[in-house]
Design a protein around this motif. Structure first.
Motif, PDB file in Angstrom:
ATOM      1  N   MET A   1       0.843  -1.198   0.000  1.00  0.00           N
ATOM      2  CA  MET A   1       0.000   0.000   0.000  1.00  0.00           C
ATOM      3  C   MET A   1       0.878   1.247   0.000  1.00  0.00           C
ATOM      4  N   SER A   2       0.562   2.258  -0.788  1.00  0.00           N
ATOM      5  CA  SER A   2       1.348   3.479  -0.862  1.00  0.00           C
ATOM      6  C   SER A   2       1.141   4.331   0.373  1.00  0.00           C
ATOM      7  N   ASP A   3       1.944   5.428   0.443  1.00  0.00           N
ATOM      8  CA  ASP A   3       1.827   6.339   1.583  1.00  0.00           C
ATOM      9  C   ASP A   3       0.654   7.293   1.440  1.00  0.00           C
ATOM     10  N   GLU A   4      -0.029   7.250   0.321  1.00  0.00           N
ATOM     11  CA  GLU A   4      -1.169   8.131   0.127  1.00  0.00           C
ATOM     12  C   GLU A   4      -2.302   7.757   1.077  1.00  0.00           C
ATOM     13  N   ILE A   5      -3.069   8.776   1.456  1.00  0.00           N
ATOM     14  CA  ILE A   5      -4.200   8.546   2.368  1.00  0.00           C
ATOM     15  C   ILE A   5      -5.315   7.837   1.615  1.00  0.00           C
ATOM     16  N   VAL A   6      -5.833   6.773   2.202  1.00  0.00           N
ATOM     17  CA  VAL A   6      -6.916   6.020   1.576  1.00  0.00           C
ATOM     18  C   VAL A   6      -8.270   6.575   1.999  1.00  0.00           C
ATOM     19  N   PHE A   7      -8.456   6.772   3.311  1.00  0.00           N
ATOM     20  CA  PHE A   7      -9.749   7.244   3.823  1.00  0.00           C
ATOM     21  C   PHE A   7      -9.616   8.622   4.461  1.00  0.00           C
ATOM     22  N   SER A   8     -10.502   9.512   4.084  1.00  0.00           N
ATOM     23  CA  SER A   8     -10.704  10.762   4.814  1.00  0.00           C
ATOM     24  C   SER A   8     -11.998  10.618   5.602  1.00  0.00           C
ATOM     25  N   ILE A   9     -11.916  10.796   6.899  1.00  0.00           N
ATOM     26  CA  ILE A   9     -13.091  10.640   7.771  1.00  0.00           C
ATOM     27  C   ILE A   9     -13.519  12.023   8.229  1.00  0.00           C
ATOM     28  N   ILE A  10     -14.761  12.363   7.975  1.00  0.00           N
ATOM     29  CA  ILE A  10     -15.266  13.694   8.316  1.00  0.00           C
ATOM     30  C   ILE A  10     -16.187  13.590   9.521  1.00  0.00           C
ATOM     31  N   MET A  11     -15.853  14.361  10.547  1.00  0.00           N
ATOM     32  CA  MET A  11     -16.615  14.345  11.797  1.00  0.00           C
ATOM     33  C   MET A  11     -17.038  15.771  12.166  1.00  0.00           C
ATOM     34  N   PRO A  12     -18.262  16.170  11.858  1.00  0.00           N
ATOM     35  CA  PRO A  12     -18.755  17.474  12.312  1.00  0.00           C
ATOM     36  C   PRO A  12     -19.020  17.419  13.812  1.00  0.00           C
ATOM     37  N   ALA A  13     -18.803  18.547  14.480  1.00  0.00           N
ATOM     38  CA  ALA A  13     -18.987  18.550  15.934  1.00  0.00           C
ATOM     39  C   ALA A  13     -19.552  19.889  16.376  1.00  0.00           C
ATOM     40  N   TYR A  14     -20.538  19.827  17.262  1.00  0.00           N
ATOM     41  CA  TYR A  14     -21.095  21.045  17.845  1.00  0.00           C
ATOM     42  C   TYR A  14     -21.382  20.766  19.319  1.00  0.00           C
ATOM     43  N   ASN A  15     -20.649  21.446  20.189  1.00  0.00           N
ATOM     44  CA  ASN A  15     -20.771  21.232  21.634  1.00  0.00           C
ATOM     45  C   ASN A  15     -20.777  19.733  21.955  1.00  0.00           C
ATOM     46  N   ALA A  16     -19.728  19.084  21.496  1.00  0.00           N
ATOM     47  CA  ALA A  16     -19.672  17.623  21.521  1.00  0.00           C
ATOM     48  C   ALA A  16     -18.742  17.065  22.592  1.00  0.00           C
ATOM     49  N   GLU A  17     -18.402  17.864  23.597  1.00  0.00           N
ATOM     50  CA  GLU A  17     -17.403  17.425  24.571  1.00  0.00           C
ATOM     51  C   GLU A  17     -17.772  16.138  25.289  1.00  0.00           C
ATOM     52  N   LYS A  18     -19.061  15.844  25.414  1.00  0.00           N
ATOM     53  CA  LYS A  18     -19.493  14.682  26.193  1.00  0.00           C
ATOM     54  C   LYS A  18     -19.160  13.363  25.515  1.00  0.00           C
ATOM     55  N   TYR A  19     -19.238  13.332  24.180  1.00  0.00           N
ATOM     56  CA  TYR A  19     -19.119  12.057  23.468  1.00  0.00           C
ATOM     57  C   TYR A  19     -17.946  11.972  22.498  1.00  0.00           C
ATOM     58  N   ILE A  20     -17.382  13.094  22.104  1.00  0.00           N
ATOM     59  CA  ILE A  20     -16.473  13.076  20.961  1.00  0.00           C
ATOM     60  C   ILE A  20     -15.184  12.307  21.227  1.00  0.00           C
ATOM     61  N   LYS A  21     -14.726  12.268  22.464  1.00  0.00           N
ATOM     62  CA  LYS A  21     -13.507  11.524  22.764  1.00  0.00           C
ATOM     63  C   LYS A  21     -13.675  10.049  22.399  1.00  0.00           C
ATOM     64  N   GLU A  22     -14.811   9.490  22.769  1.00  0.00           N
ATOM     65  CA  GLU A  22     -15.072   8.083  22.476  1.00  0.00           C
ATOM     66  C   GLU A  22     -15.198   7.846  20.974  1.00  0.00           C
ATOM     67  N   SER A  23     -15.806   8.798  20.277  1.00  0.00           N
ATOM     68  CA  SER A  23     -15.944   8.667  18.827  1.00  0.00           C
ATOM     69  C   SER A  23     -14.583   8.698  18.145  1.00  0.00           C
ATOM     70  N   ILE A  24     -13.739   9.640  18.560  1.00  0.00           N
ATOM     71  CA  ILE A  24     -12.391   9.714  17.983  1.00  0.00           C
ATOM     72  C   ILE A  24     -11.602   8.447  18.302  1.00  0.00           C
ATOM     73  N   GLN A  25     -11.739   7.953  19.517  1.00  0.00           N
ATOM     74  CA  GLN A  25     -11.010   6.755  19.903  1.00  0.00           C
ATOM     75  C   GLN A  25     -11.409   5.551  19.045  1.00  0.00           C
ATOM     76  N   SER A  26     -12.663   5.505  18.625  1.00  0.00           N
ATOM     77  CA  SER A  26     -13.096   4.395  17.774  1.00  0.00           C
ATOM     78  C   SER A  26     -12.446   4.472  16.394  1.00  0.00           C
ATOM     79  N   VAL A  27     -12.014   5.672  15.985  1.00  0.00           N
ATOM     80  CA  VAL A  27     -11.262   5.825  14.738  1.00  0.00           C
ATOM     81  C   VAL A  27      -9.800   5.450  14.961  1.00  0.00           C
TER      82      VAL A  27
END
Length: 297
Positions: A1-27
């Protein structure tokens, strides 16, 4: 596999402090490593930025801020900033299983004509005391495009789209609120193949803060999507979509315990729609599996 990025993951967030850590960790926990995560902060005033920047040790995670402009604009900004061959979407309160990207990659490299891949998933509540298996059959009838106009059965956290297709279609329609993803899936199905991967690769969080909780606003937005695509679909498809929309309205009124005038009027409207559009009603039965219909709505 090359060094090029295969997946770009887009995560919109609005006042997301409660859950976003867990969501990022799943990535971060993905067993496929060629990705970038673009977190688009849509004008948060809580500690969302602090949580995201706590992952600075991983240079694949990038933080962008915009004045509050809505989720469609946030996702479009993510598309503009993306570099991957494929674009995946994950909201800031949802989760992926660790094999999500690797499974999707194997399918997409083997299916070069597929512009959009989606999968099954689980639903879970905030307290995690209950995990409900989501039932999202791929409603394969004569046309995936027409089936999607009747019902949005693609969950955003499961969708992966080729970046070239997104660029061709100019991303999400920012005039919609809460239905911009449905509109995009319809437009993708019009220009490319759509593939259903029958595996549960994500977890959709059910909580009171979801934007789809405002039933009447959601109904108006869904009607706007149907009307936008009216010119390109058959009368049967249009009628089926309107009938299902009326059913959703009825269910929303029942949930709100409004069993008075508005409920009676909505029920009368549904009966009239079915009588006047018998072919549309039959088409709706053809598109939907009754078991899924009852569980989902």
């Amino acid at each position: 596999m090359s060094d090029e990025i295969v997946f770009s993951i887009i995560m919109p967030a609005y006042n997301a402090e409660k859950y976003i850590k867990e969501s990022i960790q799943s990535v971060v926990s993905q067993d496929f490593i060629s990705w970038e995560l673009l977190v688009i902060d849509d004008g948060s005033f809580d500690k969302t930025k602090d949580v995201v920047t706590s992952f600075d040790f991983d240079n694949r995670i990038k933080y962008f801020y915009q004045e509050n402009s809505g989720v469609a604009r946030a996702r479009n900004l993510g598309i503009e900033k993306s570099r991957g061959e494929y674009v995946a979407f994950l909201d800031s309160d949802d989760l992926w299983v660790s094999s999500k990207l690797s499974r999707v990659y194997l399918e997409l490299v083997d299916k070069p004509t597929v512009g959009l891949l989606y999968s099954n998933y689980y639903c879970f509540t905030d307290d995690r005391n209950e995990k409900v298996e989501a039932v999202h059959y791929p409603y394969f009838n004569d046309s995936m495009y027409e089936s999607l106009i009747v019902l949005d059965y693609i969950a955003t956290l499961t969708a992966v789209v080729r970046r070239t297709v997104l660029i061709e279609l100019k991303g999400f329609d920012e005039s919609f609120f809460g239905t911009e993803d449905w509109d995009l899936w319809i437009r993708v199905a019009e220009v490319s193949e759509v593939f259903f991967l029958d595996e549960r690769l994500g977890f959709y969080r059910i909580h009171s803060g979801g934007i789809s909780k405002n039933i009447e606003r959601q109904i108006r937005q869904e009607l706007a999507v149907i009307e936008k695509h009216r010119v390109k679909c058959s009368d049967n498809v249009y009628s089926a979509a309107k009938i299902l929309l009326k059913v959703k309205q009825l269910r929303g009124l029942v949930s709100a315990r409004d069993i008075r005038k508005n409920f009676v009027l909505a029920l009368a409207g549904l009966i009239a729609l079915v009588i006047q559009n018998a072919r549309g009603a039959l088409y709706l039965v053809k598109v939907l599996y009754i078991s899924c219909f009852l569980k989902k709505y």
